[in-house]
Design an enzyme around this catalytic site. Structure first.
Site, PDB file in Angstrom:
ATOM      1  N   HIS A 108      -2.129  -4.058   4.968  1.00 19.12           N
ATOM      2  CA  HIS A 108      -1.932  -3.628   6.359  1.00 19.12           C
ATOM      3  C   HIS A 108      -3.283  -3.386   7.008  1.00 19.12           C
ATOM      4  O   HIS A 108      -4.224  -2.897   6.361  1.00 19.12           O
ATOM      5  CB  HIS A 108      -1.043  -2.378   6.447  1.00 19.12           C
ATOM      6  N   ASP A 156       0.376   3.812   1.685  1.00 16.32           N
ATOM      7  CA  ASP A 156       0.321   4.407   3.028  1.00 16.32           C
ATOM      8  C   ASP A 156       1.735   4.712   3.555  1.00 16.32           C
ATOM      9  O   ASP A 156       2.607   3.836   3.545  1.00 16.32           O
ATOM     10  CB  ASP A 156      -0.396   3.423   3.967  1.00 16.32           C
ATOM     11  N   CYS A 193       0.836  -1.198   0.000  1.00 15.51           N
ATOM     12  CA  CYS A 193       0.000   0.000   0.000  1.00 15.51           C
ATOM     13  C   CYS A 193       0.876   1.255   0.000  1.00 15.51           C
ATOM     14  O   CYS A 193       1.979   1.257   0.540  1.00 15.51           O
ATOM     15  CB  CYS A 193      -0.913   0.008   1.234  1.00 15.51           C
ATOM     16  N   CYS A 252      -6.180  -0.124   6.895  1.00 19.51           N
ATOM     17  CA  CYS A 252      -5.958   0.485   5.573  1.00 19.51           C
ATOM     18  C   CYS A 252      -7.127   1.399   5.203  1.00 19.51           C
ATOM     19  O   CYS A 252      -8.283   0.967   5.151  1.00 19.51           O
ATOM     20  CB  CYS A 252      -5.787  -0.604   4.517  1.00 19.51           C
ATOM     21  N   ARG A 293       2.879   4.900   6.338  1.00 18.51           N
ATOM     22  CA  ARG A 293       3.301   4.142   7.521  1.00 18.51           C
ATOM     23  C   ARG A 293       3.774   2.734   7.182  1.00 18.51           C
ATOM     24  O   ARG A 293       4.110   1.967   8.084  1.00 18.51           O
ATOM     25  CB  ARG A 293       2.133   4.076   8.519  1.00 18.51           C
TER      26      ARG A 293
HETATM   27 CO    CO Z   1      -3.480   1.175   3.007  1.00 20.62          CO
END
Ligand code: CO
Length: 206
Positions: free
Chosen positions: A96, A42, A40, A99, A44
């Site tokens: 994750h 993302d 992803c 998400c 993080r």
């Molecule tokens: Co995500």
């Protein structure tokens, strides 16, 4: 702030060469990663950092909600290069928990283009609606959807002709499904590894 980033970069490069003077010189010549990470976007969930690998050690493709859509030219180009040229041995599909893409896919709100991108997740949600509806707590239900999405993307990657042609010519490639936990930094292996057509058949109803 951007000056800070440039300073960070110079300090990082200096630290690398202090430990290993030829670090960057070696990487100029070639990359030989054994892993393709499909994860992803993302912020993080940074690929190299999570599995503690240096530049040169993992080939990375990231998009919203770690999808591997069979019509997406970007993903397919990455996959073909990783399989045919780099000859990676492992493809890691890494979702994750928590998400935002997964949550947005099924919250019923209209956002525009992203609704199209997230459509495959709604399909996964529909296929597994009975299992998901039986989970009373919303967070747990979404986390399960994160896992089911990863499993579906593992199936997509393993179903791709680039991967199947690799198997047919005796090249070993395994596709793995992992989920990363933002709360403790740990990866969970969903144990859906596909290393050939027999394994793939087990994911038929995903
Ligand atoms: Co995500």
């Amino acid at each position: 702030m951007l000056e800070d980033l440039k300073a960070n970069n110079r300090a990082w490069a200096a630290r690398k060469t202090a430990v290993d003077a030829d670090f960057f010189k070696r990487l100029v010549g070639q990359q030989a990663p054994e892993y393709l990470w499909i994860g992803c976007s993302d912020s993080r969930v940074p690929a190299n950092e999570i599995i503690d690998l240096d530049p040169g050690e993992v080939f990375v493709h990231r998009n919203v909600a770690n999808l591997a859509p069979p019509q997406d030219a970007n993903y397919l180009s990455v996959l073909q290069f990783a399989i045919d040229v780099l000859k990676v041995k492992h493809v890691l599909v890494v979702g994750h928990y928590g998400c935002g893409g997964i949550a947005a896919a099924v919250d019923g709100q209209r956002r525009g283009l992203i609704d199209h991108w997230l459509h495959p997740i709604r399909e996964v949600s529909h296929i597994h609606r009975h299992e998901l509806e039986a989970i009373p707590e919303e967070r747990a239900r979404l986390d399960r959807l994160c896992e089911l999405n990863v499993i579906r993307q593992v199936r997509n990657v393993a179903s791709d002709v680039f991967v199947q042609d690799a198997w047919a010519r005796g090249q070993q490639v395994c596709v793995h499904g992992w989920v990363y936990s933002l709360s403790n930094g740990l990866v969970t292996d969903l144990n859906v590894t596909v290393g050939g057509l027999d394994d793939l058949a087990k994911l038929d109803d995903c």
